[in-house]
Motif scaffolding. Structure first.
Motif, PDB file in Angstrom:
ATOM      1  N   GLY A 382      40.539 -47.276 -32.297  1.00 36.71           N
ATOM      2  CA  GLY A 382      40.818 -48.704 -32.139  1.00 36.71           C
ATOM      3  C   GLY A 382      42.257 -49.096 -32.406  1.00 36.71           C
ATOM      4  N   VAL A 383      43.081 -48.148 -32.856  1.00 39.09           N
ATOM      5  CA  VAL A 383      44.496 -48.435 -33.111  1.00 39.09           C
ATOM      6  C   VAL A 383      45.264 -48.315 -31.802  1.00 39.09           C
ATOM      7  CG1 VAL A 383      46.573 -47.697 -34.346  1.00 39.09           C
ATOM      8  CG2 VAL A 383      44.342 -47.604 -35.489  1.00 39.09           C
ATOM      9  N   GLN A 384      45.881 -49.428 -31.376  1.00 34.44           N
ATOM     10  CA  GLN A 384      46.624 -49.412 -30.120  1.00 34.44           C
ATOM     11  C   GLN A 384      48.017 -48.822 -30.298  1.00 34.44           C
ATOM     12  OE1 GLN A 384      45.106 -50.272 -27.230  1.00 34.44           O
ATOM     13  NE2 GLN A 384      43.296 -50.552 -28.539  1.00 34.44           N
ATOM     14  N   THR A 385      48.692 -49.245 -31.383  1.00 35.95           N
ATOM     15  CA  THR A 385      50.061 -48.781 -31.652  1.00 35.95           C
ATOM     16  C   THR A 385      50.163 -48.333 -33.107  1.00 35.95           C
ATOM     17  OG1 THR A 385      50.913 -50.399 -30.070  1.00 35.95           O
ATOM     18  CG2 THR A 385      52.515 -49.352 -31.548  1.00 35.95           C
ATOM     19  N   THR A 387      52.097 -48.065 -36.260  1.00 37.51           N
ATOM     20  CA  THR A 387      53.272 -48.725 -36.831  1.00 37.51           C
ATOM     21  C   THR A 387      53.573 -48.198 -38.232  1.00 37.51           C
ATOM     22  OG1 THR A 387      51.926 -50.467 -37.826  1.00 37.51           O
ATOM     23  CG2 THR A 387      52.699 -50.821 -35.559  1.00 37.51           C
ATOM     24  N   LEU A 426      44.633 -38.822 -24.570  1.00 38.57           N
ATOM     25  CA  LEU A 426      45.343 -40.005 -25.099  1.00 38.57           C
ATOM     26  C   LEU A 426      45.222 -40.062 -26.615  1.00 38.57           C
ATOM     27  CD1 LEU A 426      44.339 -42.695 -22.437  1.00 38.57           C
ATOM     28  CD2 LEU A 426      46.600 -41.661 -22.770  1.00 38.57           C
ATOM     29  N   ASN A 427      44.061 -39.674 -27.137  1.00 35.57           N
ATOM     30  CA  ASN A 427      43.877 -39.633 -28.595  1.00 35.57           C
ATOM     31  C   ASN A 427      44.846 -38.648 -29.246  1.00 35.57           C
ATOM     32  OD1 ASN A 427      41.794 -41.512 -28.717  1.00 35.57           O
ATOM     33  ND2 ASN A 427      40.195 -39.963 -28.407  1.00 35.57           N
ATOM     34  N   LYS A 430      48.240 -40.184 -29.561  1.00 31.25           N
ATOM     35  CA  LYS A 430      48.282 -41.129 -30.677  1.00 31.25           C
ATOM     36  C   LYS A 430      48.436 -40.388 -32.006  1.00 31.25           C
ATOM     37  CE  LYS A 430      45.149 -44.250 -30.207  1.00 31.25           C
ATOM     38  NZ  LYS A 430      43.822 -44.930 -30.348  1.00 31.25           N
TER      39      LYS A 430
END
Length: 503
Positions: A382-385, A387, A426-427, A430
């Motif tokens: 659920g983390v898009q970016t 930071t 994609l995971n 991330k």
């Protein structure tokens, strides 16, 4: 050449004599100084016994490794446990003979079992017959007989590959139970039905050896293992076999599947057994059920262990975290039509993990790390970016684990979904961003260090009191949010907002 030799020997029912190396040759070829010293001590012991007309025979894993290496199935030999059986010499003569030299004086702790220990790595045993007298592993009656034949004495061994003997002076392999043929066929086969069944731990040893050696299990051996009662095994003995399998096998996922076949999971570990056929959403888990996912994740975790050159303690923490990370899906999985969810499974997994770690007698000091890794293995979901604020909060949240610890568990989780699809690719991207940012912020290998401690407040002129906790928590929260990055900024913040509390 090696393959031709293997095929030639495997086809023969009466195997020819096989020689590996004499102890003298082993010492000459050994590079490690500690291993060389161990083997020299073994040679000294064998020479002392021979002078007394005794017959020393090396047996067990060390001999098996030498044979595996000869046939090209193994590159390294384990010098940690050397077993010597002594024939044609009485116990009192054996003890006095070994005591002649200070370096070979035996420890008599295991004397009642006919076992003497010299140093940390050498066990010396008298040939014996064991008979079961009760349900516990210690419930055995032992009868020593120096004149016992090697064939009879070695029949109490678990598997044929472990019942091979080595003449220390000629290098000849003594094979009374077809162990050479089974090694060439890469098959794990028990030696004796009755003796094998008397020690239920051998079922878990079958799991371990088949996984570590990459052997198939003989059909009759498998059937026998499935029938053995495991209820009376102690947690420490169970844990020892799981630990060895996870640490020594390059295919721990295979070990898990073997444990399923042998009914170990069904009888001992419901936390793992209940993962079998537990469905998962196919878009995230193309590999299949939770059990298959766990098996694949374990195999990748082992690759990480080798790549990162982790210590045994760190390997075990990673392997157990990966093994247990989805236990909670058993109670949280919901299937509504084609939609499958397991919300909250990470947190739920911790209670099941505690139960499993008790079953294997895992050290209490490392359990908090494993629980944090499991509880947060889905931290990127659920983390898009990714930071700085997220990284700092995560570093604090997973204490006493580190982001490096967590990243290895997450990587194992993501890579245990083969064939890898676009969503999981994609995971991985991330995860790489998390690792990159954590390293840049110097919180990858270490926990997030607080900018301000109580001693700093004293230096600023504050007196101890309840307000200390208020100030320290406030500064640390700002630090985790990324609003305070240096000690100077933290001091400035304190003087601006809490100077009135100095008096």
């Amino acid at each position: 050449m090696i393959i031709k030799e293997q095929k030639r020997i495997a086809k023969q029912s009466n195997l020819p004599k096989i020689t590996v190396l004499t102890l003298k040759e082993i010492i000459d070829q050994t590079v490690s100084v500690p291993d060389k010293k161990t083997m020299q001590k073994v040679l000294d012991i064998c020479a002392l016994i021979k002078k007394q007309n005794g017959r020393p025979i090396l047996i067990g894993g060390f001999v098996r490794d030498l044979v595996l290496k000869k046939f090209g199935q193994k590159s390294e030999v384990d010098f940690k446990d050397i077993d010597i059986e002594i024939y044609d010499i009485k116990p009192d003569v054996l003890e006095s003979t070994l005591s002649e030299d200070e370096s070979t004086t035996p420890n008599l702790v295991g004397k009642s079992f006919g076992v003497y220990k010299v140093g940390a790595n050498i066990d010396i045993a008298l040939p014996r017959k064991d008979s079961k007298t009760g349900e516990k592993h210690s419930d055995f009656k032992t009868k020593f007989d120096p004149k016992l034949s090697f064939k009879i004495a070695s029949s109490r061994r678990d598997f044929t590959c472990n019942a091979l003997g080595l003449d220390p002076f000629t290098g000849e392999i003594i094979d009374e139970h077809g162990g050479l043929k089974d090694i060439l066929e890469k098959k794990l086969k028990h030696v004796d039905n009755k003796k094998f069944s008397e020690d239920p731990l051998r079922v878990l040893r079958a799991m371990r050896f088949a996984s570590v050696l990459g052997f198939s299990i003989d059909t009759k051996t498998k059937t026998l293992c499935q029938q053995i009662d495991l209820r009376f095994l102690s947690a420490s003995r169970i844990g020892e076999e799981w630990t060895k399998m996870l640490l020594k096998s390059n295919q721990p996922g295979l070990g898990l599947k073997i444990a399923k076949e042998l009914k170990i999971l069904e009888k001992l570990h419901p936390e793992i057994y209940n993962l079998i056929n537990l469905q998962q959403p196919k878009q995230y888990h193309p590999e299949g059920d939770v059990f298959e996912h766990t098996s694949q994740s374990l195999d990748h975790a082992k690759k990480i262990c080798n790549r990162e050159k982790l210590s045994q303690a760190d390997q075990l923490i990673l392997m157990l975290s990966v093994l247990c990370h989805d236990f909670g899906k058993v109670t949280t999985t919901k299937i509504e039509g084609e939609k499958i969810t397991a919300y909250g499974h990470a947190s739920e997994s911790t209670s099941f993990t505690k139960s499993f770690l008790r079953q294997i007698n895992f050290p209490l000091k490392d359990i908090p790390i494993i629980l944090q890794l499991i509880k947060n293995h889905d931290a990127l979901v659920g983390v898009q970016t990714v930071t700085e604020k997220f990284v700092k909060k995560l570093s604090d949240k997973i204490k006493p684990a580190t982001i490096k610890d967590l990243s290895m568990v997450i990587e194992s989780d993501y890579m245990g979904r083969q064939p890898l699809n676009q969503l999981n690719a994609l995971n991985i991207e991330k995860l790489l961003e998390l690792i990159k940012l954590a390293k840049a912020m110097d919180v990858f290998y270490n926990k997030l260090e607080k900018l301000i401690e109580g001693k700093d407040l004293l230096k600023l002129g504050f007196k101890t009191g309840p307000h200390f906790k208020t100030i320290l928590n406030s500064v640390y929260n700002k630090q985790k949010e990324g609003k305070l990055k240096t000690k100077e900024e933290a001091i400035s913040f304190i003087l601006k907002n809490y100077k009135h509390l100095m008096g």
